[in-house]
Design an enzyme around this catalytic site. Structure first.
Site, short mmCIF file in Angstrom:
data_model
loop_
_atom_site.label_atom_id
_atom_site.label_comp_id
_atom_site.label_asym_id
_atom_site.label_seq_id
_atom_site.Cartn_x
_atom_site.Cartn_y
_atom_site.Cartn_z
N ALA A 105 0.80 -1.23 0.00
CA ALA A 105 0.00 0.00 0.00
C ALA A 105 0.83 1.28 0.00
CB ALA A 105 -0.95 0.00 1.20
N GLY A 107 3.42 1.61 -2.05
CA GLY A 107 4.12 1.61 -3.33
C GLY A 107 3.51 2.56 -4.34
N ILE A 109 2.10 1.98 -7.37
CA ILE A 109 0.79 1.62 -7.93
C ILE A 109 -0.32 2.01 -6.96
CG2 ILE A 109 -0.66 -0.30 -8.68
CD1 ILE A 109 1.92 -1.72 -9.59
N ARG A 185 11.81 -8.08 -9.52
CA ARG A 185 12.91 -8.89 -10.02
C ARG A 185 14.11 -8.00 -10.31
NH1 ARG A 185 13.08 -12.40 -15.62
NH2 ARG A 185 15.10 -13.40 -15.26
N ARG A 191 13.97 -16.31 -12.99
CA ARG A 191 12.53 -16.34 -12.80
C ARG A 191 12.13 -17.35 -11.72
NH1 ARG A 191 8.23 -14.35 -15.74
NH2 ARG A 191 6.24 -15.47 -15.57
N ASN A 198 8.50 -14.68 -4.07
CA ASN A 198 7.17 -14.09 -4.02
C ASN A 198 6.10 -15.13 -3.71
OD1 ASN A 198 7.83 -11.41 -4.39
ND2 ASN A 198 7.77 -11.55 -6.62
N GLY A 223 0.95 -8.54 -7.98
CA GLY A 223 2.38 -8.80 -7.84
C GLY A 223 2.83 -9.95 -8.73
N ASP A 252 -2.53 -5.58 -20.00
CA ASP A 252 -2.19 -6.15 -21.30
C ASP A 252 -3.35 -5.95 -22.29
OD1 ASP A 252 0.29 -7.21 -20.27
OD2 ASP A 252 -0.92 -8.75 -19.29
N HIS A 280 0.91 -13.77 -17.85
CA HIS A 280 1.38 -12.38 -17.93
C HIS A 280 2.90 -12.44 -18.12
CE1 HIS A 280 1.59 -8.10 -17.25
NE2 HIS A 280 2.47 -8.27 -16.28
#
Length: 441
Positions: A105, A107, A109, A185, A191, A198, A223, A252, A280
């Site tokens: 919260a 961050g 975004i 990342r 990955r 995460n 995330g 997207d 994604h």
């Protein structure tokens, strides 16, 4: 003042629909440094609850009653005040207050999203809300700053704000959970490593939602890697319907609509029936076969089919990276807008004949996609928070082959996090190709 609540081992927060306040809650097992900043050493009875009020310039003040440590309860600014929503002309027709949790919260975004939520732009002008903001121990001060900005914005629909670091407290009774917080990342990170790091976050948050959230909570995972994080979350929340979990692929979709509109020379509201299939990642499939422009199939409007098969997909995938090159920041604002779009697609009826994209559980899907994945597919909603998969879509050989590649990648990711979904020993065979979207590293 902000309220800090520490509990052993866990407490639940109680909220009154008629009151507005800000509270700060966190776990008892904070780091020694952070605990020193919050509270001096206190002797408590077993399983006792400690509450303390924290001002900007004062240390917490605690008192002891009957051997138990208690504190004087104070709250933060306007969120202290009590309102009777049925007594005022403006508010008496409002709906029942809903609880919305947002992780990450503090961050970028969230900095765009929270104000859209509080303004009524998402759930409507007659829907009061309570915001439950989850952060880390390092972000507590930043969360207080977020609350101050929310306070200064004078949103009449925002009736409660709660901030903290413990998902078991913040997720209490929430009807919506927007899970943004995740480790980004970094350079050189595989990955598989990101999935594991995460994945542990979302496994714990799934357990918390399962234990304390509303039984019908709707969960939107932002995330990354969001598809597999959503799968991990739902597998750790068996009491919540699996179809209530979503992975965000709406950005997207929005980008795909924009690129088609640019190519066709029309405004983007003329583009409909746009689907993002799959993960994604760079294996995502922007579907031009079923999309329409002014109600006409895209392939009849855009006759450059080579561009559709190659340039179109690449332009969608590389949009985030190009944006960073232009101004040195990630797409926080447009991601927040896409979260708003994703939620509104679930709480407002889908226009007749249209659909939207969201990453959902594949069990029972009509497309032949492997079950047990979170896969972006075309959906419709009646506006009740639920959805149904669209059956009347065309899938040709080109589209099916592209979908199969994204499906294979998600199956590989699923094997990589088997230890977090209760499906045995993890085995990672993601391959040498980096499929992380440009701009998300």
């Amino acid at each position: 003042m902000a309220m800090a609540e520490l509990s052993a081992p866990k407490t639940t927060s109680t909220f009154l629909n008629s009151s507005s306040r800000l509270r700060l809650s966190s776990k008892l097992h904070l780091s020694n440094h952070f605990r020193h900043l919050l509270l001096p050493p206190l002797h408590t009875a077993p399983n006792s609850k400690i509450s303390c009020s924290v001002s900007q310039n004062q240390a917490p003040v605690a008192v002891q009653e009957n051997g138990l440590v208690k504190t004087k309860k104070e709250c933060y600014g306007v969120f202290c005040l009590t309102y009777d929503l049925k007594a005022e002309e403006q508010t008496k027709s409002w709906k029942k207050l809903i609880n919305i949790a947002v992780s990450g919260a503090a961050g970028m975004i969230s900095n765009h999203l929270l104000f859209k939520l509080a303004s009524g732009a998402v759930f409507g002008p007659d829907q009061p809300i309570a915001l439950k903001l989850l952060g880390s121990e390092r972000s507590i001060q930043a969360l207080e700053g977020v609350a101050m900005e929310l306070e200064d914005s004078l949103f009449p629909l925002l009736r409660e704000v709660d901030i903290g670091t413990d998902p078991y407290e913040i997720f209490q009774d929430v009807e919506w959970a927007i899970l943004i917080g995740a480790k980004p990342r970094g350079p050189g990170m595989e990955r598989a490593d990101l999935l594991d790091i995460n994945g542990q976050i979302f496994a714990e948050q799934g357990k918390a939602l399962n234990k304390v959230a509303s039984p019908d909570v709707k969960v939107l995972v932002v995330g990354n890697p969001c598809n597999t994080n959503a799968l991990i979350c739902l597998k750790n929340a068996p009491n919540i319907p699996a179809k209530n979990f979503h992975a965000l692929t709406r950005l997207d979709e929005n980008r795909a609509k924009c690129q088609l509109a640019l190519k066709a020379g029309v405004f983007y509201d003329k583009v409909s029936n746009m689907t993002i299939w799959g993960n994604h990642s760079t294996t995502q499939v922007p579907d031009f076969l079923n999309a329409k422009i002014n109600g006409v199939p895209v392939k009849e409007v855009i006759t450059d089919h080579k561009w559709l098969e190659e340039g179109f997909t690449e332009s969608v995938q590389k949009r985030g990276g190009l944006l960073i090159q232009k101004w040195g920041r990630s797409s926080a604002a447009s991601t927040a807008v896409s979260i708003v779009d994703a939620i509104k697609s679930l709480v407002t009826p889908t226009p007749e004949g249209d659909w939207f994209s969201t990453g959902v559980y594949t069990d029972g899907n009509p497309y032949g996609i492997e079950e047990g994945l979170v896969f972006s597919m075309p959906c419709r909603s009646k506006g009740d928070g639920d959805y149904e998969l669209v059956k009347d879509v065309e899938i040709d050989d080109y589209l099916r082959n592209r979908i199969a590649k994204s499906e294979a990648e998600l199956l590989a990711e699923k094997r990589c996090v088997a230890h977090l979904t209760g499906e045995g020993i993890a085995y990672c065979d993601l391959g040498p190709v980096d499929t992380m979207l440009p701009g998300e590293v």
